[in-house]
Design a protein around this motif. Structure first.
Motif, PDB file in Angstrom:
ATOM      1  N   TYR A  10       0.914  -0.954   0.231  1.00  0.00           N
ATOM      2  CA  TYR A  10       0.196   0.166   0.032  1.00  0.00           C
ATOM      3  C   TYR A  10       0.211   1.418   0.106  1.00  0.00           C
ATOM      4  O   TYR A  10       1.611   1.521   0.665  1.00  0.00           O
ATOM      5  N   HIS A  11       0.928   1.738  -0.397  1.00  0.00           N
ATOM      6  CA  HIS A  11       1.145   3.472  -0.803  1.00  0.00           C
ATOM      7  C   HIS A  11       0.702   4.607  -1.226  1.00  0.00           C
ATOM      8  O   HIS A  11      -0.563   4.312  -1.660  1.00  0.00           O
ATOM      9  N   ILE A  12       1.573   5.813  -0.574  1.00  0.00           N
ATOM     10  CA  ILE A  12       0.094   7.097  -0.437  1.00  0.00           C
ATOM     11  C   ILE A  12       0.790   8.053  -1.394  1.00  0.00           C
ATOM     12  O   ILE A  12       2.223   8.278  -1.244  1.00  0.00           O
ATOM     13  N   LEU A  13      -0.578   8.412  -1.719  1.00  0.00           N
ATOM     14  CA  LEU A  13      -0.361   8.665  -3.371  1.00  0.00           C
ATOM     15  C   LEU A  13      -0.714  10.546  -3.418  1.00  0.00           C
ATOM     16  O   LEU A  13      -1.099  10.954  -4.051  1.00  0.00           O
ATOM     17  N   ASP A  14      -0.411  11.574  -2.194  1.00  0.00           N
ATOM     18  CA  ASP A  14      -0.618  12.587  -2.204  1.00  0.00           C
ATOM     19  C   ASP A  14       0.217  13.915  -2.624  1.00  0.00           C
ATOM     20  O   ASP A  14       1.471  14.014  -2.083  1.00  0.00           O
ATOM     21  N   THR A  15      -1.056  14.420  -3.468  1.00  0.00           N
ATOM     22  CA  THR A  15       0.423  15.426  -4.446  1.00  0.00           C
ATOM     23  C   THR A  15      -0.216  16.629  -3.431  1.00  0.00           C
ATOM     24  O   THR A  15       0.798  18.240  -3.702  1.00  0.00           O
ATOM     25  N   GLY A  16       0.006  16.607  -2.064  1.00  0.00           N
ATOM     26  CA  GLY A  16      -0.260  17.841  -1.352  1.00  0.00           C
ATOM     27  C   GLY A  16       1.710  18.125  -1.070  1.00  0.00           C
ATOM     28  O   GLY A  16       1.847  18.225  -0.075  1.00  0.00           O
ATOM     29  N   PRO A  20       5.571  11.083  -2.732  1.00  0.00           N
ATOM     30  CA  PRO A  20       5.232  10.149  -2.156  1.00  0.00           C
ATOM     31  C   PRO A  20       5.301   8.965  -0.793  1.00  0.00           C
ATOM     32  O   PRO A  20       6.927   9.676  -0.874  1.00  0.00           O
ATOM     33  N   LEU A  21       4.217   8.481  -0.286  1.00  0.00           N
ATOM     34  CA  LEU A  21       4.986   7.488   0.865  1.00  0.00           C
ATOM     35  C   LEU A  21       4.599   6.264   0.546  1.00  0.00           C
ATOM     36  O   LEU A  21       3.736   6.217   0.274  1.00  0.00           O
ATOM     37  N   LEU A  22       6.223   5.750  -0.005  1.00  0.00           N
ATOM     38  CA  LEU A  22       5.989   4.881   0.350  1.00  0.00           C
ATOM     39  C   LEU A  22       6.768   3.655   0.856  1.00  0.00           C
ATOM     40  O   LEU A  22       7.547   3.537   1.404  1.00  0.00           O
ATOM     41  N   SER A  23       5.754   2.195   0.961  1.00  0.00           N
ATOM     42  CA  SER A  23       5.929   1.666   1.333  1.00  0.00           C
ATOM     43  C   SER A  23       7.413   0.286   0.792  1.00  0.00           C
ATOM     44  O   SER A  23       6.804   0.344  -0.268  1.00  0.00           O
ATOM     45  N   ASP A  24       8.271  -0.027   2.446  1.00  0.00           N
ATOM     46  CA  ASP A  24       8.891  -1.011   1.394  1.00  0.00           C
ATOM     47  C   ASP A  24       8.465  -2.582   2.302  1.00  0.00           C
ATOM     48  O   ASP A  24       9.150  -3.107   2.522  1.00  0.00           O
TER      49      ASP A  24
END
Length: 334
Positions: A10-16, A20-24
């Motif tokens: 699951y990854h968070i793609l918030d253009t604010g 991006p907040l990428l899971s590892d």
């Protein structure tokens, strides 16, 4: 549909944010989350706006898919490319991305589910002195409350085919798709509706040519459009989980209409539908084909399950001397 989820990242793609907040690591799945993603995938398979696509020869994604066996790294690369498009084109909405490793009837699939944010409100409670204060706080990053992906890619890893649900957004002065052209590098194959139409119409035409007198066929009801109805029903009866294998239709044609089978196979090849192709049938089409409606001049309407229209044990169509048609319904329970 025998669908089994193996793992999710699951990854968070918030253009604010600028990055991006990428899971590892993989997402911890409990029963609720598993059901959520299962429903998302099932709805994506059944969606009427899904388009079957084929990878272009120079698709960078297809090349990455073939060479990168690291599921987590692959998911991060997909998320990164999508985030780049979101930064370049602000009309593409922000959202979270779930990349799913799953199987359908033991066939390996990769699912890419984009869950776009929805604005909304949550409550907030604060203490002001000796008093408590409750109010509403606006939120811009709420996820869909119902399990449904706004945009999705379902990739059959065995056949290397991709089913896309995508939307057009303003890009370079015009509205266009970004997933197919800029992320996955694919082009729409023959639309599913066109495939189904080609199979049904080709089969019906072959049967009409081989059997010019439909009353001679036991499974074709003698009413207007009888041949088309019987053949359409035969085709749709081959559906398993809303998917029809063309080979199953070819086998059924050889069994039910042997004189028409050679012409059907020859004509079908000319439509662009391949012998090993599979056609997705929307639930709405399946419901439409499940029954036949008949209306008299006086307004009486009768609906009969389609499979019973060719059964003399249930109903019988009788031509009248005046050229009309009467319907005899048998074994009525009162």
């Amino acid at each position: 549909m025998e669908l089994n989820i193996k793992r999710v990242v699951y990854h968070i793609l918030d253009t604010g944010a600028s990055e991006p907040l990428l899971s590892d690591r993989e997402t911890d799945l409990d029963a609720d989350l598993t059901e959520y993603f299962m429903t998302c995938l099932e709805k994506a398979f059944a969606a009427d706006d899904g388009r079957m696509c084929e990878f272009l020869p120079d698709s960078a994604f297809a090349q990455e898919l073939a060479s990168n066996q690291d599921f987590i790294d692959l998911s991060r690369r997909i998320a990164g490319v999508i985030f780049e498009q979101m930064l370049q084109y602000p009309s593409i909405p922000a959202g979270d991305l779930a990349v799913v490793d799953f199987t359908v009837s033991s066939v390996p699939y990769l699912g890419v589910l984009k869950l776009n944010y929805r604005p909304g409100y949550t409550h907030q409670t604060r203490t002001l002195g000796n008093a408590q204060y409750s109010g509403m706080t606006p939120q811009r990053t709420l996820l869909p409350g119902t399990p449904k992906a706004d945009e999705a890619a379902l990739i059959d890893l065995a056949a290397m085919r991709i089913r896309l649900i995508e939307k057009r957004y303003e890009m370079d002065g015009k509205k266009d798709y970004y997933l197919s052209g800029r992320v996955f590098g694919c082009v729409q194959a023959m639309p599913e509706k066109a495939k189904l139409k080609a199979v049904c119409e080709t089969a019906a035409a072959a049967v009409r040519e081989a059997y010019p007198e439909p009353e001679s066929l036991d499974d074709v009801p003698p009413f207007d459009g009888g041949t088309e109805t019987a053949v359409d029903l035969m085709v749709c009866n081959q559906a398993v989980d809303n998917t029809i294998a063309v080979e199953d239709v070819r086998a059924r044609m050889r069994e039910c209409y042997p004189l028409a089978a050679p012409k059907f196979e020859q004509a079908l090849a000319e439509t662009g539908v391949a012998e090993d192709d599979r056609v997705t049938v929307s639930p709405a089409r399946m419901r439409k084909m499940s029954s036949r409606s008949f209306r008299t001049e006086s307004g009486i309407e009768i609906k009969i399950p389609a499979e019973l229209c060719s059964s003399d044990e249930a109903v019988e169509f009788i031509h009248t001397a005046t050229g009309g048609l009467s319907l005899l319904i048998k074994d009525v329970l009162v």
